[in-house]
Design an enzyme around this catalytic site. Structure first.
Site, PDB file in Angstrom:
ATOM      1  N   ILE A 127      46.794  33.126  37.630  1.00 18.11           N
ATOM      2  CA  ILE A 127      46.216  31.906  38.212  1.00 18.11           C
ATOM      3  C   ILE A 127      44.971  31.628  37.372  1.00 18.11           C
ATOM      4  CG2 ILE A 127      45.162  30.819  40.230  1.00 18.11           C
ATOM      5  CD1 ILE A 127      46.858  32.566  42.003  1.00 18.11           C
ATOM      6  N   PRO A 128      45.047  30.577  36.531  1.00 18.32           N
ATOM      7  CA  PRO A 128      44.079  30.455  35.431  1.00 18.32           C
ATOM      8  C   PRO A 128      42.705  29.915  35.842  1.00 18.32           C
ATOM      9  CG  PRO A 128      45.641  28.651  35.335  1.00 18.32           C
ATOM     10  CD  PRO A 128      46.057  29.508  36.506  1.00 18.32           C
ATOM     11  N   CYS A 129      41.945  30.707  36.603  1.00 14.83           N
ATOM     12  CA  CYS A 129      40.593  30.283  36.974  1.00 14.83           C
ATOM     13  C   CYS A 129      39.697  30.180  35.737  1.00 14.83           C
ATOM     14  CB  CYS A 129      39.997  31.224  38.014  1.00 14.83           C
ATOM     15  SG  CYS A 129      39.959  32.945  37.495  1.00 14.83           S
ATOM     16  N   HIS A 130      40.122  30.828  34.639  1.00 14.72           N
ATOM     17  CA  HIS A 130      39.309  30.741  33.418  1.00 14.72           C
ATOM     18  C   HIS A 130      39.334  29.343  32.811  1.00 14.72           C
ATOM     19  CE1 HIS A 130      43.435  31.794  32.151  1.00 14.72           C
ATOM     20  NE2 HIS A 130      43.181  31.053  31.090  1.00 14.72           N
TER      21      HIS A 130
END
Ligand code: ZN
Length: 271
Positions: free
Chosen positions: A170-173
């Site tokens: 889950i690409p919170c970056h």
């Protein structure tokens, strides 16, 4: 720990009841019932471009991704956060790990399911929105807040992303500060920059634009403006490129917001 034992009671009763009836329960019944009442999490190690990871999963999907190579530390962290145990996988979950690996290397194929039950509805909304940000692009905290219908909750969006139990997958970056700086990351800003770079983005260039007060880029050919983190912003030829400091400035010049990155609504960079 009492709660957990109590939550297992219904499953135990069912299994015991079946035994009492001398019914032949299918071998998979007990694990399935248990999985529904209280998920049983397993984990496996995975190599990634940013080093070794642990991937925990249960019948509902991936429940956590942790960084490091110390299984005990991962188990401890998992137990603290979820109040339940996670065990090493008895057999390698080949397909799941393959899918995670492919996802991290940028391939879109393979559906990943996630167990986000331990999170609040707001946190789930934030993480699902983060999942929509394509590889090689970034959006702001304020963008997420606006897109999920909570435009004032920018700080809460930041907290929800910081607590993302499943980083990378889950690409919170891909969520950066609204002022254009790359910002914080649970695994450190340097890792965030490295992951974004590996996805084809140039964090230095983004921050350079932000320092110059440029938050939107447009093409003078089609009169559409983008946030600087949009893939279409990068494709604008230098000779056609127009820079804007604000949505208002772009609108005043007759530019329309991009449908892909949806940069509109004033106050986008207020936070
Ligand atoms: Zn765009």
């Amino acid at each position: 720990m009492n709660d957990r034992h109590e939550s297992l009671e219904p499953a135990r009763t069912i299994v015991a009841g079946l035994r009492g009836l001398r019914a032949t329960a299918p071998a998979h019944l007990a694990p399935e019932v248990l999985a529904r009442v209280a998920p049983t999490d397993s984990y496996a190690a995975l190599e990634s471009p940013i080093g070794p990871l642990f991937v925990a999963y249960n019948a509902k999907g991936i429940s956590a991704i942790g960084r490091g190579s110390d299984p005990e530390a991962f188990e401890e962290h998992f137990r603290e956060r979820y109040g339940r145990r996670v065990r090493p996988a008895s057999e390698a979950p080949g397909q799941l790990l393959d899918t995670v690996r492919r996802r991290l290397s940028g391939e879109r194929d393979g559906e990943l399911r996630f167990d986000l039950d331990a999170l609040s509805e707001f946190e789930r909304a934030v993480l699902r929105k983060a999942l929509e940000i394509p590889r090689g692009e970034v959006r702001s905290y304020a963008w997420i807040a606006r897109e999920i219908g909570r435009p004032r909750a920018v700080r809460a969006v930041g907290s929800a992303l910081a607590r993302n139990p499943i980083p990378l997958a889950i690409p919170c970056h891909r969520v950066v500060r609204s002022d254009g700086r790359i910002g914080e990351y649970a695994w450190g800003t340097a890792t965030k920059r490295a992951v974004l770079t590996s996805e084809g983005l140039d964090p230095d260039q983004l921050e350079e634009l932000a320092r110059a007060g440029i938050h939107y880029l447009a093409s003078s050919r089609d009169h559409v403006f983008c946030s600087t983190g949009c893939r279409y912003a990068r494709r604008i030829l230098p000779r056609n490129r127009v820079a804007f400091r604000s949505v208002e400035e772009a609108a005043a010049e007759g530019y329309r917001p991009c449908h892909h990155c949806r940069p509109a609504i004033p106050a986008d960079h207020a936070a």
